[in-house]
Design an enzyme around this catalytic site. Structure first.
Site, PDB file in Angstrom:
ATOM      1  N   THR A  40     -34.676  14.115   2.267  1.00 46.55           N
ATOM      2  CA  THR A  40     -33.444  14.844   2.559  1.00 46.55           C
ATOM      3  C   THR A  40     -33.490  15.388   3.983  1.00 46.55           C
ATOM      4  OG1 THR A  40     -34.243  17.017   1.841  1.00 46.55           O
ATOM      5  CG2 THR A  40     -33.284  15.585   0.158  1.00 46.55           C
ATOM      6  N   GLU A  41     -32.324  15.538   4.577  1.00 45.05           N
ATOM      7  CA  GLU A  41     -32.187  16.206   5.872  1.00 45.05           C
ATOM      8  C   GLU A  41     -30.940  17.092   5.816  1.00 45.05           C
ATOM      9  OE1 GLU A  41     -34.221  16.160   8.382  1.00 45.05           O
ATOM     10  OE2 GLU A  41     -35.451  14.361   8.097  1.00 45.05           O
TER      11      GLU A  41
END
Length: 319
Positions: A278-279
Site C-alpha cells: 500500500t501507499e
C-alpha cells in the site's frame, strides 16, 4: 547539474564511503520513541493476542553508544492450520507513520472479527531505529525495502525473513503498509542519488492512495478489492500524463506493478499467492494523517476478507 539538485553530503558522481555515511548518521535526530509508541501498544494487546519476540536490532559506532531495539510481532491466539494465514507488515520504512499505526489499529479494532476465519501475523514496525528518526534508511544508510534477499546487509530485513521462513509458502496473503510523502522528493531521492554517486532526476509525488502488485504474480481482483475499500476512506491516486505512477504504468485505477522478489522488497518474502504494497499520501491537501491510518486499516481488512472469501469458495467447490 543545477546547484539545487546537489545533496549536501558527498562529492557529485562519487558513491559514499564510510566518512559520508558517518556525516549522514550524525544528522539523524531521535524524534519519537519506539518503546512508547509501539512496544507499549503491543504489550497492551498481549491479553488478546500472542506476542512473538523475533529478535533484536543493535546499532553502535565510535560516535554512538549501542542502541538495542526488541523486535515484536502479534499473532492470532488460536492459530489453526486449516485456515488461510495473512502476514501484515508496517514500518519497513520507519518514517512512514501510518503503516505502523495502521497495523496496530487493525489489530486493536478489527483483527478479532477474523477469529476462526483467518490466522494473522502482524509486524507493526520492522525498522525501529528509522521509526524514531523519521528516516527511510537504517543506521547503515541502507534501505531495508531493497534488502530482503539472501545474506541481507540490513538487520531489520534479515530478522523479518527469519521470522517468516518457517511459514514460507503457508501464507495466503501478505500486505505491506507504506506511505509516499513529500520528503521522498525533497530528501530521500536526492540522498539516494548522492549515496550511489548518481545524478538526481526530479520526479513527482502521487496524490492519493495506490497499490504495488507483483509483476511476476499479478492478482488484479485482490488489488481491486483493496482499492475499493480504501476509496471509501481516501482518494485514489490518478495516473500522470504518461498513464504512470512513480514511473510505472498504471494497470488498473490506483495499481502499478513491481518485480517484488527481484527488487528485494518486503512484499516478496512470504511466498503468498496474494501480495501487495500500500501507499498513502499524508501530505495531500485532500487527506489527513488520521485518514491515512484509517485507509491502511481498511486495506488490511479488505485483504483479509478477500482471502477468507476465496478460501471459503474453494472449500465449497471441494465439498
Amino acid at each position: 547539474m543545477p546547484e539545487t539538485y546537489l545533496y549536501s553530503i558527498g562529492t557529485p558522481g562519487q558513491p559514499w564511503g564510510a566518512a559520508e555515511r558517518d556525516v549522514w548518521r550524525a544528522r539523524q535526530v531521535r524524534q519519537r520513541s519506539y518503546a512508547d509508541d509501539v512496544l507499549t501498544a503491543i504489550e497492551a494487546l498481549r491479553g488478546r493476542f500472542d506476542v512473538e519476540m523475533y529478535g533484536d536490532v543493535v546499532y553502535a559506532d565510535a560516535q554512538h553508544p549501542a542502541e538495542r531495539f526488541p523486535l515484536r510481532a502479534l499473532r492470532s491466539r488460536h492459530w489453526q492450520p486449516g485456515l488461510p494465514s495473512v502476514l501484515v507488515t508496517g514500518g519497513v520504512h520507519g518514517y512512514e507513520t501510518s503503516g505502523v499505526h495502521g497495523a496496530l489499529r487493525f489489530v486493536d479494532t478489527q483483527a478479532e472479527r477474523f477469529a476462526g476465519r483467518a490466522n494473522l501475523l502482524v509486524v507493526p514496525c520492522v525498522s525501529p531505529w528509522a521509526y524514531e528518526r523519521f528516516q527511510r534508511w537504517n543506521f547503515d544508510a541502507i534501505d531495508p525495502n531493497r534488502a530482503f534477499r539472501e545474506a541481507s546487509p540490513a538487520q531489520e530485513s534479515a530478522a523479518l525473513m527469519r521470522l517468516v521462513a518457517p511459514r514460507h509458502g503457508q501464507f495466503a496473503a501478505h500486505i505491506d503498509l507504506h506511505e509516499t510523502t513529500d520528503t521522498d522528493e525533497s530528501e530521500y531521492r536526492p540522498a539516494v542519488a548522492a549515496r550511489d554517486g548518481k545524478v538526481f532526476k526530479p520526479g513527482s509525488i502521487p496524490d492519493g492512495f495506490y497499490l504495488v502488485d507483483d509483476t511476476d504474480n499479478p492478482q488484479p481482483k485482490f488489488q481491486q478489492a483493496i482499492i475499493e475499500a480504501a476509496s471509501r476512506v481516501t482518494h485514489i491516486a490518478p495516473a500522470d500524463e504518461k498513464n504512470e505512477i512513480i514511473g510505472s504504468p498504471v494497470v488498473a485505477p490506483g495499481v502499478i506493478r513491481y518485480a517484488l522478489k527481484q527488487l528485494g522488497l518486503c512484499a516478496g518474502i512470504s511466498g503468498a499467492r496474494y501480495t501487495t504494497t500500500t501507499e498513502v499520501y499524508p501530505d495531500s491537501p485532500s487527506a489527513s494523517p488520521v485518514q491515512c491510518v484509517e485507509a491502511q486499516v481498511a486495506a488490511v481488512q479488505a485483504a483479509v476478507e478477500f482471502v477468507c472469501t476465496a478460501s471459503a469458495g474453494r472449500s465449497l467447490m471441494e465439498d
